[in-house]
Structure formats: structure tokens, C-alpha cells
Design a protein around this motif. Structure first.
Motif, PDB file in Angstrom:
ATOM      1  N   GLY A 133       0.830  -1.207   0.000  1.00 18.85           N
ATOM      2  CA  GLY A 133       0.000   0.000   0.000  1.00 18.85           C
ATOM      3  C   GLY A 133       0.865   1.257   0.000  1.00 18.85           C
ATOM      4  N   SER A 134       0.304   2.344  -0.537  1.00 13.79           N
ATOM      5  CA  SER A 134       1.089   3.579  -0.677  1.00 13.79           C
ATOM      6  C   SER A 134       1.446   4.189   0.671  1.00 13.79           C
ATOM      7  CB  SER A 134       0.316   4.585  -1.520  1.00 13.79           C
ATOM      8  OG  SER A 134      -0.947   4.833  -0.933  1.00 13.79           O
TER       9      SER A 134
ATOM     10  N   CYS B  54       1.929   2.133   3.411  1.00 10.59           N
ATOM     11  CA  CYS B  54       2.419   1.017   4.230  1.00 10.59           C
ATOM     12  C   CYS B  54       3.914   1.116   4.466  1.00 10.59           C
ATOM     13  CB  CYS B  54       2.217  -0.317   3.517  1.00 10.59           C
ATOM     14  SG  CYS B  54       0.533  -0.701   3.176  1.00 10.59           S
TER      15      CYS B  54
ATOM     16  N   THR C 226       5.090  -1.680   6.435  1.00 16.00           N
ATOM     17  CA  THR C 226       5.306  -3.027   6.980  1.00 16.00           C
ATOM     18  C   THR C 226       6.587  -3.653   6.426  1.00 16.00           C
ATOM     19  OG1 THR C 226       2.965  -3.389   7.347  1.00 16.00           O
ATOM     20  CG2 THR C 226       4.311  -5.357   7.119  1.00 16.00           C
TER      21      THR C 226
ATOM     22  N   ASP D 160      -5.453  -6.236  -3.130  1.00 20.43           N
ATOM     23  CA  ASP D 160      -5.591  -5.054  -2.262  1.00 20.43           C
ATOM     24  C   ASP D 160      -4.294  -4.239  -2.153  1.00 20.43           C
ATOM     25  OD1 ASP D 160      -6.129  -3.266  -0.217  1.00 20.43           O
ATOM     26  OD2 ASP D 160      -6.052  -4.772   1.373  1.00 20.43           O
ATOM     27  N   GLY D 161      -4.370  -2.982  -2.606  1.00 18.10           N
ATOM     28  CA  GLY D 161      -3.282  -2.028  -2.353  1.00 18.10           C
ATOM     29  C   GLY D 161      -2.183  -2.032  -3.396  1.00 18.10           C
ATOM     30  N   GLY D 162      -1.469  -0.923  -3.450  1.00 18.93           N
ATOM     31  CA  GLY D 162      -0.323  -0.831  -4.351  1.00 18.93           C
ATOM     32  C   GLY D 162      -0.646  -0.317  -5.748  1.00 18.93           C
TER      33      GLY D 162
ATOM     34  N   GLY E 132      -7.024   2.353  -1.562  1.00 15.99           N
ATOM     35  CA  GLY E 132      -7.266   3.509  -0.708  1.00 15.99           C
ATOM     36  C   GLY E 132      -6.714   4.733  -1.415  1.00 15.99           C
ATOM     37  N   HIS E 133      -5.543   4.526  -2.024  1.00 18.44           N
ATOM     38  CA  HIS E 133      -4.795   5.599  -2.670  1.00 18.44           C
ATOM     39  C   HIS E 133      -5.628   6.351  -3.725  1.00 18.44           C
ATOM     40  CE1 HIS E 133      -1.277   7.523  -4.387  1.00 18.44           C
ATOM     41  NE2 HIS E 133      -1.704   7.137  -5.565  1.00 18.44           N
TER      42      HIS E 133
ATOM     43  N   TYR F 252      -4.285  11.353   4.038  1.00 18.30           N
ATOM     44  CA  TYR F 252      -4.411   9.907   3.817  1.00 18.30           C
ATOM     45  C   TYR F 252      -3.433   9.223   4.769  1.00 18.30           C
ATOM     46  CZ  TYR F 252      -4.396   5.393   1.372  1.00 18.30           C
ATOM     47  OH  TYR F 252      -4.511   4.054   1.059  1.00 18.30           O
TER      48      TYR F 252
ATOM     49  N   GLY G 210      -2.142   5.496   6.868  1.00 16.57           N
ATOM     50  CA  GLY G 210      -2.197   4.050   7.029  1.00 16.57           C
ATOM     51  C   GLY G 210      -2.860   3.711   8.348  1.00 16.57           C
ATOM     52  N   MET G 211      -3.532   2.558   8.384  1.00 13.61           N
ATOM     53  CA  MET G 211      -4.190   2.155   9.630  1.00 13.61           C
ATOM     54  C   MET G 211      -3.156   1.715  10.669  1.00 13.61           C
ATOM     55  SD  MET G 211      -6.997   3.058   8.739  1.00 13.61           S
ATOM     56  CE  MET G 211      -7.719   2.793  10.321  1.00 13.61           C
ATOM     57  N   GLY G 212      -1.914   1.528  10.220  1.00 12.47           N
ATOM     58  CA  GLY G 212      -0.847   1.186  11.153  1.00 12.47           C
ATOM     59  C   GLY G 212       0.021   2.392  11.486  1.00 12.47           C
TER      60      GLY G 212
ATOM     61  N   TYR H  89      -2.265  -5.516  13.526  1.00 14.79           N
ATOM     62  CA  TYR H  89      -0.848  -5.839  13.362  1.00 14.79           C
ATOM     63  C   TYR H  89      -0.431  -6.832  14.445  1.00 14.79           C
ATOM     64  CZ  TYR H  89      -1.565  -2.072  10.289  1.00 14.79           C
ATOM     65  OH  TYR H  89      -2.097  -1.327   9.279  1.00 14.79           O
TER      66      TYR H  89
ATOM     67  N   GLU I 170       3.464   0.801  11.327  1.00  9.60           N
ATOM     68  CA  GLU I 170       3.625   0.078  10.062  1.00  9.60           C
ATOM     69  C   GLU I 170       2.957   0.841   8.933  1.00  9.60           C
ATOM     70  OE1 GLU I 170       3.058  -4.174  10.091  1.00  9.60           O
ATOM     71  OE2 GLU I 170       3.851  -4.305  12.127  1.00  9.60           O
ATOM     72  N   GLY I 171       2.778   2.139   9.162  1.00 10.59           N
ATOM     73  CA  GLY I 171       2.185   2.966   8.126  1.00 10.59           C
ATOM     74  C   GLY I 171       2.520   4.419   8.384  1.00 10.59           C
TER      75      GLY I 171
HETATM   76  P1  XMP Z   1      -3.062   1.785  -1.235  1.00 10.23           P
HETATM   77  O1  XMP Z   1      -1.897   1.432  -2.099  1.00 10.23           O
HETATM   78  O2  XMP Z   1      -4.313   1.883  -1.990  1.00 10.23           O
HETATM   79  O3  XMP Z   1      -3.213   0.543  -0.217  1.00 10.23           O
HETATM   80  O4  XMP Z   1      -2.741   2.981  -0.432  1.00 10.23           O
HETATM   81  C1  XMP Z   1      -4.326   0.420   0.642  1.00 10.23           C
HETATM   82  C2  XMP Z   1      -4.209  -0.857   1.443  1.00 10.23           C
HETATM   83  O5  XMP Z   1      -3.076  -0.818   2.317  1.00 10.23           O
HETATM   84  C3  XMP Z   1      -3.328  -1.595   3.479  1.00 10.23           C
HETATM   85  N1  XMP Z   1      -3.031  -0.742   4.639  1.00 10.23           N
HETATM   86  C4  XMP Z   1      -1.863  -0.788   5.309  1.00 10.23           C
HETATM   87  N2  XMP Z   1      -0.810  -1.603   5.211  1.00 10.23           N
HETATM   88  N3  XMP Z   1       0.271  -0.428   6.935  1.00 10.23           N
HETATM   89  C5  XMP Z   1       0.256  -1.427   6.037  1.00 10.23           C
HETATM   90  O6  XMP Z   1       1.233  -2.192   5.953  1.00 10.23           O
HETATM   91  C6  XMP Z   1      -0.750   0.442   7.112  1.00 10.23           C
HETATM   92  O7  XMP Z   1      -0.700   1.340   7.925  1.00 10.23           O
HETATM   93  C7  XMP Z   1      -1.886   0.233   6.260  1.00 10.23           C
HETATM   94  N4  XMP Z   1      -3.096   0.859   6.170  1.00 10.23           N
HETATM   95  C8  XMP Z   1      -3.757   0.222   5.167  1.00 10.23           C
HETATM   96  C9  XMP Z   1      -4.784  -2.017   3.423  1.00 10.23           C
HETATM   97  O8  XMP Z   1      -4.826  -3.370   3.027  1.00 10.23           O
HETATM   98  C10 XMP Z   1      -5.383  -1.085   2.381  1.00 10.23           C
HETATM   99  O9  XMP Z   1      -6.499  -1.620   1.728  1.00 10.23           O
END
Ligand code: XMP
Length: 488
Positions: free
Chosen positions: A313-314, A316, A318, A351-353, A374-375, A398, A400-402, A416, A425-426
Motif C-alpha cells: 500500500g502507498s 504502508c 510493513t 488489495d493495495g499498491g 485507498g490511494h 491519507y 495508514g491504519m498502522g 498488526y 507500520e504505516g
Molecule cells: P493503497 O496502495 O491503496 O493501499 O494505499 C491500501 C491498502 O493498504 C493496506 N493498509 C496498510 N498496510 N500499513 C500497512 O502495511 C498500514 O498502515 C496500512 N493501512 C492500510 C490495506 O490493506 C489497504 O487496503
């Protein structure tokens, strides 16, 4: 060197991501307008748009979820909030559209008028059916019945201001009958009444075929997805809270960074036994994780899809914080193989990226049924949060949930691993404001459809036959604008 890796880490796999690969053009024998991007999750859920908005607190609350479903996709409501807030969000989404509303918002004729006013404002509804203690309809109270005078608002009772002659319809009436009555009496709401008792409500806005692609359930209500923890609640109050939410949500998304853990698998099993909704499980990143879940967990049929991708994820971190990850393209390809081997009916969400519309066709080519981002959506009008300005540019937050900012609430700590609670982690940052969701979705749809046309895939199933290859670093550079005076 390769032998060294084999012995030490048991793998020498090339872990590829979207920018590493390119699809090759294929033979196209159909018209552009024939391209079909619809998809399914399980037997029950059909989507005209194979896109989900992420369960993140700067991406999906009720406004985003409603719009995503109206345009044919799905918004997954986040879980970084109290039970009350989650309940409010799911109710709001389920009430936003339907042919027949069963869970009608009602009020007693003896209640003070300000209570009706507050209720309508809080739940964004334009009218209440007035019923007595025995559920007999005695009137209807809408925003138009609220008096201008503050004093009357404070002192008045609902019964003094409601409309007493209620135009109603009998249970079982058709959509056409309802439309005819709404037009004949120039009204917006039509209670369904049987022997004086309230059985439901039909509203004009829900009958209009304004959003023909909307993702809806059998009763015409918008589909609602919600993220939940994999942990089984420890108090009876928390159990009943979950059951309450379950009455509204169609799809529950087990929301953890890494689901391949015995503990989370066991918790999810118990949640499946407790709740009625269907389940999406995630995230995982490898063939082995999918194989284990599909062969060892023995989950019931309500488990309909796997969600994949770790650390790409953008927002993330982790992968850099822990050295572990599974880029979404790689994870999708891996899990698609396991699904093909063990349960071809299982849905797969990448999901993500995703950075560019052209990443979407690549995800479908390796086996995704839907993609989640999410991005793409955090900067839209419909995402939660305020517009800010940085150096003259409109932006939105925007996170990250982490990220440490998101973790201040404690609701997502169990997303996590327990030991990593103190290690973010975000990250939290700004993204450009991109305006209404609709135009963002149009761009994504166009990128996907055009990719399908180039590869010769009439539908997403055919997309899996598209040829794909790893591209060299020089090829990557050539695939972008280059050798120009501009500032790309
Ligand atoms: P994009 O690339 O759209 O990714 O920004 C969204 C997805 O990223 C995940 N997600 C996280 N992964 N740390 C992580 O490693 C975070 O803080 C975090 N927040 C979200 C999640 O799966 C989401 O759909």
C-alpha cells in the motif's frame, strides 16, 4: 549466490510488482462498447464495477460507501471507531436506497417535536412515520412539517404538527403501483400499512432508476461491507454489538495485515458461527497461506473471498519495518493458483499498491476478481476529512491504519502483530484533492476497459488469458514519458 539463498531462506523467487510487468497486446474481435467489466464474489454478489474502496478511516465512511455502491462497486467501512459509529455507518448505508424499507424510522405522536427534528438530522432522513404503542400508524412527520418558530420547535409535540391523512399502500404492491401513487398524490413517502399496522416504507428516491449499475441486495438496498477484527469478543456486550451490526452488513471483511495466524483463523471461525453475514478474509500473500486456509480451516460457505497483498500500500511501511511483505501482483498470482487448485469458486481481491489505471488490467490478468484501493480514493470529495491547502494545492489527509496517528484510538491495534504495537507500520501524509469519486471511477474504468481491448479480453474472465512478461529496467523507463524537456 543462488544456492546461498536457497539454503538460507528456502527461496530464490522473483517477487514482482505492477511496474515489473507488462501485458502484451492480443487479438481483438469485438467492439469497444461490448467490453464487460462486471464481476462476482461468491454466488450471491454481482458487481458492475470490480472495485472496492479500502477499509481505512481516511477513505471509507458512509458517504464513500454509498457512492461506491451506487456506481456498481463496494465501499468497505473502516473499523477504527466505536461500535456506535460503525452501527451508524452501516445503518446509514443500508437505508440510503431500497425499494421497500423494512426497518422504518418511526416516532411516537407524544414525543416532543425537537426529538423528531434531531433524529432526522442525525440519521440524514427526511421523514418519520408516526406510530402509537401498538405500531398503528397515526401520521407522518417530514422536514416540511417542522415549524419555523424556535419556540414551537421547543414546546410542540409531534402529534400537533404531523400530517394525519396518510396516503399508504398495501403489502405486496408492485414498484409500478407505488410509482403511480407517489405521482398521483405528489408525495415522497408511501408507508406500507396492513390493518392499520406499519409494515414498511417506500420512498420516491429509492424507486428512481437513477443508478442502474448500483450494487444492491434482493430488496434493492445498497450492499454494505464492513471491516471487523478477527478476534472473538470477550464480553457479552461486545457479542451483542457485533450481532446488531450483523443485521445490516452484507459482507464482513476480516481486517488484519497478516491473516496467516492460527489465532486469527480460530477467532474468525467463531465469528462465522456467530454471525449471518458473508465473510472476506485477509490479508494473505502466498500460495501456502491460501492453501492452508482452503484446505485446513473448514470454513462454512459464507466464506466467499480472500483478500491479498501485504506491505505494498502507498501508506504502508510493513515491509521496511519488518522485512516481510508480498506485493499485490505477486500475492494475487500466488493465491489465484491455490484457488484454482483447491476451490475455483473462491473470490480473490487484490488489495493495495495500485498507482495507475494500467495496474488494474495486470491484477485481473493474474487472477483477481476485484481490486481494492485507498490511494485512488483518499483524495476524493466523498472521503472523510477536510480539504486543506498546501502551497496553493488542495489536499486531503491519507493515513495508514498502522500509522501512529491512526493508532491513537486503539481500535486497530490488533490489525498488526502484538509485538509490533509500538512500531508504526504505516505513515500519514497528504494526497492531492481529486474531486468527485465519479470522475476517478471513470478514469479507472477507462484504463481497465482499454487494457482489455488491447489484450483482446471481452470480459474479466478472458483477461486471465492475457500474456504478461517481466519488463527490463530499460523497458520500464521507456514505458514512461522520456527524453522530453518537460518535468516528468
Ligand atoms: P493503497 O496502495 O491503496 O493501499 O494505499 C491500501 C491498502 O493498504 C493496506 N493498509 C496498510 N498496510 N500499513 C500497512 O502495511 C498500514 O498502515 C496500512 N493501512 C492500510 C490495506 O490493506 C489497504 O487496503
Amino acid at each position: 549466490m543462488t544456492d546461498y539463498f536457497r539454503k538460507k531462506a528456502h527461496t530464490n523467487e522473483l517477487i514482482t510488482t505492477f511496474d515489473d510487468v507488462l501485458l502484451l497486446p492480443g487479438f481483438t474481435n469485438f467492439e469497444p462498447n461490448q467490453v464487460d467489466i462486471s464481476t462476482k464474489l461468491g454466488e450471491k454478489y454481482k458487481f458492475n464495477l470490480p472495485i472496492l474502496s479500502a477499509a481505512m478511516d481516511t477513505v471509507t465512511e458512509e458517504e464513500m460507501a454509498i457512492k461506491m455502491a451506487l456506481f456498481g462497486g463496494l465501499g468497505v467501512l473502516h473499523r477504527n471507531c466505536s461500535h456506535e459509529k460503525q452501527l451508524k455507518m452501516v445503518r446509514y448505508v443500508k437505508r440510503a436506497r431500497s425499494f421497500v424499507i423494512e426497518d422504518v424510522a418511526t416516532i411516537s405522536p407524544e414525543e416532543p417535536l425537537y426529538k423528531a427534528k434531531n433524529f432526522m438530522e442525525n440519521y440524514h432522513i427526511s421523514g418519520l412515520v408516526v406510530v402509537d404503542d401498538g405500531n398503528k400508524v397515526c401520521g407522518i412527520f417530514t422536514k416540511r412539517d417542522i415549524p419555523f418558530s424556535e419556540d414551537e420547535c421547543k414546546k410542540g409535540l409531534v402529534k400537533d404538527f404531523m400530517t394525519k391523512d396518510v396516503i399508504s399502500i398495501k403489502p405486496g404492491a408492485s414498484r409500478e403501483d407505488a410509482l403511480e401513487m407517489l405521482f398521483r398524490y405528489r408525495i415522497e413517502k408511501l408507508p406500507i400499512i396492513d390493518n392499520g399496522s406499519l409494515k414498511g416504507l417506500i420512498t420516491k428516491k429509492d424507486l428512481k432508476p437513477e443508478f442502474p449499475l448500483a450494487s444492491i441486495d434482493e430488496e434493492g438496498r445498497l450492499l454494505c461491507g464492513l471491516a471487523i477484527s478477527p478476534k472473538y469478543p470477550t464480553t457479552s456486550k461486545a457479542v451483542s454489538n457485533l450481532k446488531e451490526i450483523d443485521q445490516y452488513a452484507d459482507l464482513l471483511f476480516i481486517d488484519v495485515a497478516d491473516f496467516y495466524k492460527k489465532d486469527d483463523m480460530d477467532g474468525t471461525r467463531k465469528l462465522m458461527d456467530l454471525l449471518e453475514a458473508d465473510f472476506v478474509i485477509g490479508n494473505i500473500g502466498t500460495y501456502e497461506a491460501a492453501e492452508y486456509i482452503l484446505t485446513k480451516c473448514d470454513y462454512p460457505e459464507k466464506f466467499i473471498a480472500l483478500k491479498v497483498g501485504m506491505g505494498s500500500g502507498s501508506i504502508c511501511t510493513t515491509s521496511i519495518q519488518t522485512g516481510v511483505g508480498a506485493p499485490t501482483l505477486y500475492a494475487t498470482a500466488e493465491v489465484a493458483d491455490a484457488i484454482a487448485d483447491y476451490n475455483p469458486k473462491m473470490g480473490l481481491i487484490a488489495d493495495g499498491g495500485f498507482k495507475n489505471p494500467g495496474d488494474l488490467p495486470k491484477a485481473f490478468a493474474v487472477g483477481a476478481d476485484m481490486i481494492m484501493s485507498g490511494h485512488f480514493f483518499a483524495g476524493c470529495t466523498e472521503s472523510p476529512g477536510y480539504l486543506d491547502t498546501i502551497q496553493g494545492r488542495k489536499v486531503k489527509i491519507y493515513r495508514g491504519m498502522g500509522s501512529k496517528e491512526a493508532r491513537t484510538t486503539n481500535y486497530v491495534l490488533d490489525r498488526y502483530s502484538v509485538e509490533a504495537k509500538m512500531l508504526p507500520e504505516g505513515v500519514s501524509d497528504y494526497v492531492p484533492f481529486t474531486g468527485p469519486l465519479e470522475s476517478m471511477l471513470e478514469t479507472l474504468k477507462e484504463g481497465l476497459s482499454n487494457g482489455m481491448i488491447y489484450t483482446g479480453a471481452l470480459n474479466l474472465q478472458n483477461m486471465r488469458n492475457a500474456k504478461m512478461g517481466v519488463i527490463s529496467a530499460i523497458g520500464q523507463a521507456e514505458a514512461r514519458p522520456h527524453d522530453l524537456l518537460g518535468k516528468y
